[in-house]
Design a protein around this motif. Structure first.
Motif, PDB file in Angstrom:
ATOM      1  N   ASN A 123      11.994  -6.846 -94.907  1.00 44.81           N
ATOM      2  CA  ASN A 123      11.066  -7.080 -96.017  1.00 44.81           C
ATOM      3  C   ASN A 123      11.471  -8.311 -96.815  1.00 44.81           C
ATOM      4  O   ASN A 123      11.235  -8.379 -98.016  1.00 44.81           O
ATOM      5  CB  ASN A 123      10.987  -5.850 -96.917  1.00 44.81           C
ATOM      6  CG  ASN A 123      10.083  -4.774 -96.347  1.00 44.81           C
ATOM      7  OD1 ASN A 123       8.899  -4.990 -96.132  1.00 44.81           O
ATOM      8  ND2 ASN A 123      10.658  -3.622 -96.079  1.00 44.81           N
ATOM      9  N   GLY A 124      12.126  -9.248 -96.138  1.00 43.56           N
ATOM     10  CA  GLY A 124      12.468 -10.493 -96.801  1.00 43.56           C
ATOM     11  C   GLY A 124      13.945 -10.806 -96.741  1.00 43.56           C
ATOM     12  O   GLY A 124      14.780  -9.907 -96.565  1.00 43.56           O
ATOM     13  N   LEU A 125      14.249 -12.082 -96.842  1.00 43.60           N
ATOM     14  CA  LEU A 125      15.633 -12.540 -96.803  1.00 43.60           C
ATOM     15  C   LEU A 125      15.903 -13.405 -98.018  1.00 43.60           C
ATOM     16  O   LEU A 125      15.090 -14.259 -98.394  1.00 43.60           O
ATOM     17  CB  LEU A 125      15.884 -13.330 -95.511  1.00 43.60           C
ATOM     18  CG  LEU A 125      17.327 -13.796 -95.269  1.00 43.60           C
ATOM     19  CD1 LEU A 125      17.665 -13.718 -93.770  1.00 43.60           C
ATOM     20  CD2 LEU A 125      17.573 -15.175 -95.804  1.00 43.60           C
ATOM     21  N   PHE A 126      17.042 -13.151 -98.640  1.00 47.17           N
ATOM     22  CA  PHE A 126      17.425 -13.845 -99.875  1.00 47.17           C
ATOM     23  C   PHE A 126      18.687 -14.663 -99.650  1.00 47.17           C
ATOM     24  O   PHE A 126      19.574 -14.265 -98.882  1.00 47.17           O
ATOM     25  CB  PHE A 126      17.722 -12.839-100.989  1.00 47.17           C
ATOM     26  CG  PHE A 126      16.540 -12.033-101.436  1.00 47.17           C
ATOM     27  CD1 PHE A 126      16.108 -10.936-100.708  1.00 47.17           C
ATOM     28  CD2 PHE A 126      15.877 -12.344-102.618  1.00 47.17           C
ATOM     29  CE1 PHE A 126      15.026 -10.173-101.137  1.00 47.17           C
ATOM     30  CE2 PHE A 126      14.798 -11.585-103.058  1.00 47.17           C
ATOM     31  CZ  PHE A 126      14.375 -10.502-102.308  1.00 47.17           C
ATOM     32  N   TRP A 127      18.789 -15.772-100.360  1.00 54.06           N
ATOM     33  CA  TRP A 127      20.033 -16.526-100.473  1.00 54.06           C
ATOM     34  C   TRP A 127      20.430 -16.575-101.950  1.00 54.06           C
ATOM     35  O   TRP A 127      19.595 -16.840-102.826  1.00 54.06           O
ATOM     36  CB  TRP A 127      19.861 -17.950 -99.953  1.00 54.06           C
ATOM     37  CG  TRP A 127      19.845 -18.063 -98.458  1.00 54.06           C
ATOM     38  CD1 TRP A 127      18.743 -18.135 -97.655  1.00 54.06           C
ATOM     39  CD2 TRP A 127      20.977 -18.142 -97.591  1.00 54.06           C
ATOM     40  NE1 TRP A 127      19.124 -18.239 -96.339  1.00 54.06           N
ATOM     41  CE2 TRP A 127      20.482 -18.250 -96.270  1.00 54.06           C
ATOM     42  CE3 TRP A 127      22.360 -18.147 -97.791  1.00 54.06           C
ATOM     43  CZ2 TRP A 127      21.335 -18.349 -95.158  1.00 54.06           C
ATOM     44  CZ3 TRP A 127      23.196 -18.237 -96.689  1.00 54.06           C
ATOM     45  CH2 TRP A 127      22.681 -18.347 -95.392  1.00 54.06           C
ATOM     46  N   LEU A 158      25.564 -16.398-100.327  1.00 51.99           N
ATOM     47  CA  LEU A 158      25.374 -15.042 -99.823  1.00 51.99           C
ATOM     48  C   LEU A 158      23.983 -14.889 -99.240  1.00 51.99           C
ATOM     49  O   LEU A 158      22.987 -15.221 -99.893  1.00 51.99           O
ATOM     50  CB  LEU A 158      25.555 -14.030-100.962  1.00 51.99           C
ATOM     51  CG  LEU A 158      26.755 -14.192-101.894  1.00 51.99           C
ATOM     52  CD1 LEU A 158      26.767 -13.074-102.928  1.00 51.99           C
ATOM     53  CD2 LEU A 158      28.042 -14.219-101.124  1.00 51.99           C
ATOM     54  N   CYS A 159      23.944 -14.359 -98.024  1.00 46.91           N
ATOM     55  CA  CYS A 159      22.685 -14.048 -97.355  1.00 46.91           C
ATOM     56  C   CYS A 159      22.453 -12.546 -97.483  1.00 46.91           C
ATOM     57  O   CYS A 159      23.388 -11.752 -97.308  1.00 46.91           O
ATOM     58  CB  CYS A 159      22.792 -14.461 -95.887  1.00 46.91           C
ATOM     59  SG  CYS A 159      21.392 -14.028 -94.837  1.00 46.91           S
ATOM     60  N   ALA A 160      21.242 -12.143 -97.794  1.00 42.37           N
ATOM     61  CA  ALA A 160      20.930 -10.716 -97.934  1.00 42.37           C
ATOM     62  C   ALA A 160      19.544 -10.443 -97.387  1.00 42.37           C
ATOM     63  O   ALA A 160      18.610 -11.217 -97.616  1.00 42.37           O
ATOM     64  CB  ALA A 160      21.006 -10.293 -99.401  1.00 42.37           C
ATOM     65  N   VAL A 161      19.413  -9.335 -96.667  1.00 42.64           N
ATOM     66  CA  VAL A 161      18.133  -8.938 -96.080  1.00 42.64           C
ATOM     67  C   VAL A 161      17.670  -7.627 -96.702  1.00 42.64           C
ATOM     68  O   VAL A 161      18.466  -6.702 -96.871  1.00 42.64           O
ATOM     69  CB  VAL A 161      18.260  -8.773 -94.547  1.00 42.64           C
ATOM     70  CG1 VAL A 161      16.974  -8.179 -93.962  1.00 42.64           C
ATOM     71  CG2 VAL A 161      18.582 -10.106 -93.910  1.00 42.64           C
ATOM     72  N   MET A 162      16.396  -7.569 -97.042  1.00 43.95           N
ATOM     73  CA  MET A 162      15.812  -6.327 -97.554  1.00 43.95           C
ATOM     74  C   MET A 162      15.272  -5.534 -96.368  1.00 43.95           C
ATOM     75  O   MET A 162      14.421  -6.031 -95.619  1.00 43.95           O
ATOM     76  CB  MET A 162      14.709  -6.648 -98.557  1.00 43.95           C
ATOM     77  CG  MET A 162      14.135  -5.431 -99.254  1.00 43.95           C
ATOM     78  SD  MET A 162      13.043  -5.863-100.608  1.00 43.95           S
ATOM     79  CE  MET A 162      14.230  -6.378-101.845  1.00 43.95           C
ATOM     80  N   ASP A 163      15.785  -4.297 -96.207  1.00 45.66           N
ATOM     81  CA  ASP A 163      15.415  -3.524 -95.021  1.00 45.66           C
ATOM     82  C   ASP A 163      14.130  -2.728 -95.254  1.00 45.66           C
ATOM     83  O   ASP A 163      13.444  -2.898 -96.257  1.00 45.66           O
ATOM     84  CB  ASP A 163      16.583  -2.635 -94.580  1.00 45.66           C
ATOM     85  CG  ASP A 163      16.883  -1.496 -95.546  1.00 45.66           C
ATOM     86  OD1 ASP A 163      17.923  -0.839 -95.372  1.00 45.66           O
ATOM     87  OD2 ASP A 163      16.092  -1.258 -96.481  1.00 45.66           O
ATOM     88  N   SER A 164      13.812  -1.837 -94.318  1.00 49.03           N
ATOM     89  CA  SER A 164      12.561  -1.088 -94.387  1.00 49.03           C
ATOM     90  C   SER A 164      12.505  -0.151 -95.587  1.00 49.03           C
ATOM     91  O   SER A 164      11.422   0.250 -96.019  1.00 49.03           O
ATOM     92  CB  SER A 164      12.353  -0.287 -93.097  1.00 49.03           C
ATOM     93  OG  SER A 164      13.451   0.573 -92.882  1.00 49.03           O
TER      94      SER A 164
END
Lengths: 112, 109
Positions: B30-34, B87-93
């Protein structure tokens, strides 16, 4: 207050003691989070709250508790601190629509 | 399990360009953040990608390929103040953020 505030900034604590880390935000964000950050690891979610009156467990909840009596405050309590809880703790909040997190300045906790 | 991989450390020269890669395996997307995090400080938001392609914001750009589970952060015209962890972060389901361990970027004069 502007943004999100944590207290204390730093604390040294004897094992077995009870400790509460305070977090307050003035942005009226619904969601709030507690993370711990350890060297070589990504931020790990301890507990979260999607709205006042509700809380949920994150990835590493054991040994920690939270409460969310109102929108602004989200304290994190260590009931009986252990050395493995030595870490930097970050509180964060978000406007659920954007997903962007706003972080406090962190609380560095050392448990001896 | 869910996993975010990014290099531990990178070094670059002031004025140059650097690309920080992030690969991910998560349950849903549901999206990727830096985020940028200077030593001893809190992380601050840099960018958000949810669709494939490049998002440009000043000297910083972020790219996403969902089919490859891959993103990169591109920093141009590097300045000494860009020395930080990224920092890389991914929003999961479940709309929870999964975080990488971060890439420490060292800028040399």
């Amino acid at each position: 207050i502007a943004g999100i505030t944590q207290a204390p900034t730093s604390q040294i604590l004897a094992a077995g003691r009870r400790m509460t880390l305070r977090c307050t935000q003035d942005m009226r964000h619904n969601a709030m989070y507690w993370y711990r950050q350890d060297l070589g690891l990504g931020l790990r979610l301890i507990h979260y709250s999607n709205t006042a009156g509700t809380t949920g467990k994150g990835e590493v909840p054991d040994g920690y508790s939270v409460s969310r009596a109102n929108t602004d405050d989200f304290p994190l309590t260590l009931a009986s601190a252990v050395p493995s809880q030595t870490s930097v703790y970050f509180c964060a909040s978000s406007n659920s629509a954007s997903g962007e997190l706003f972080f406090g300045e962190g609380s560095r906790l050392t448990v001896l | 399990g869910q996993n975010i991989d990014q290099p531990t450390e990178m070094t670059a020269t002031e004025g140059a360009i650097v690309q920080i890669n992030c690969t991910y395996q998560t349950s849903g997307f549901n999206g990727l953040f830096w985020y940028q995090q200077h030593a001893g400080e809190a992380p601050t938001f840099l960018s958000y990608n949810v669709l494939d392609g490049l998002e440009e914001k000043g000297r910083f750009s972020s790219f996403l390929s969902r089919s490859k589970g891959y993103s990169y952060l591109l920093l141009k015209e590097l300045q000494m103040k860009d020395s930080a962890s990224y920092l890389c972060a991914v929003m999961d389901s479940n709309y929870q953020l999964i975080w990488g361990a971060g890439t420490k970027l060292i800028i040399k004069p």
